[in-house]
Design a protein around this motif. Structure first.
Motif, short mmCIF file in Angstrom:
data_model
loop_
_atom_site.label_atom_id
_atom_site.label_comp_id
_atom_site.label_asym_id
_atom_site.label_seq_id
_atom_site.Cartn_x
_atom_site.Cartn_y
_atom_site.Cartn_z
N GLN A 12 8.54 -5.21 5.30
CA GLN A 12 7.37 -5.88 5.85
C GLN A 12 7.74 -7.31 6.17
O GLN A 12 8.30 -8.02 5.34
CB GLN A 12 6.22 -5.83 4.85
CG GLN A 12 4.92 -6.40 5.39
CD GLN A 12 3.80 -6.20 4.40
OE1 GLN A 12 3.81 -6.77 3.31
NE2 GLN A 12 2.83 -5.38 4.76
N GLN A 14 0.09 0.07 3.20
CA GLN A 14 0.14 -1.29 2.69
C GLN A 14 0.82 -2.25 3.66
O GLN A 14 1.04 -3.42 3.34
CB GLN A 14 0.85 -1.32 1.33
CG GLN A 14 0.08 -0.66 0.21
CD GLN A 14 -1.15 -1.44 -0.17
OE1 GLN A 14 -1.19 -2.66 -0.12
NE2 GLN A 14 -2.20 -0.73 -0.55
N GLY A 15 1.16 -1.77 4.85
CA GLY A 15 1.73 -2.64 5.87
C GLY A 15 3.24 -2.61 6.01
O GLY A 15 3.81 -3.39 6.78
#
Length: 169
Positions: free
Chosen positions: A167, A143-144
């Motif tokens: 993130q 999901q980064g």
């Protein structure tokens, strides 16, 4: 899918999502993440989800007239070292196991990113269970998010292993 702010009336359905996730984990022999007991009977967990609603940080995703996921955002959890800059912290992310594969978690994380941007915050953090086969950590990486620090929370005479991920927005 519709995402809306949740209130106290939504607490039982969010607890139900957590119960369903726990049942799914238990059925796969993965009791080390959340144990075996329902969240809906835990006074501590009920109080926690209620406080998320009271703080206006609880959101639910609805599809076809039913809640299929929940997200709570706010300050970092007390067992995690505070960030050195303003942040938004994902305090809870849970989805309906019957709706698996529909990217509900991804949509809710996109909502968290948007909330952070609206607040002028450039850091989104989350923590998760780091034990077992590491699947949950890998999910957040997909999901980064990037791993930052590990931690352990004492639970029933042992330690629950956790991973903080961050993130940049």
């Amino acid at each position: 899918m519709n995402i809306r702010r949740a209130g106290r009336d939504d607490v039982p359905v969010v607890l139900g999502l957590l119960d369903g996730a726990t049942e799914w984990l238990v059925a796969r022999g993965r009791t080390d993440q959340w144990g075996t007991e329902p969240h809906s009977t835990s006074p501590r967990r009920i109080a926690q989800i209620t406080s998320f609603a009271d703080d206006d940080g609880l959101w639910v995703a609805e599809a076809d007239g039913r809640v299929v996921g929940a997200l709570a955002v706010g300050d970092a959890m007390p067992y995690v070292r505070p960030a050195e800059e303003p942040e938004l912290y994902v305090r809870l992310l849970v989805t309906d196991r019957e709706s698996a594969g529909q990217n509900i978690g991804g949509v809710l994380l996109d909502h968290a990113r948007e909330l952070a941007r609206e607040a002028g915050v450039g850091l989104l953090r989350v923590d998760c269970f780091a034990g077992g086969d590491g699947a949950l950590v890998r999910y957040y990486e997909k999901q980064g998010f990037t791993r930052t620090e590990t931690f352990a929370v004492p639970v029933n005479g042992s330690e629950w292993p956790g991973q903080v991920l961050a993130q940049r927005l």
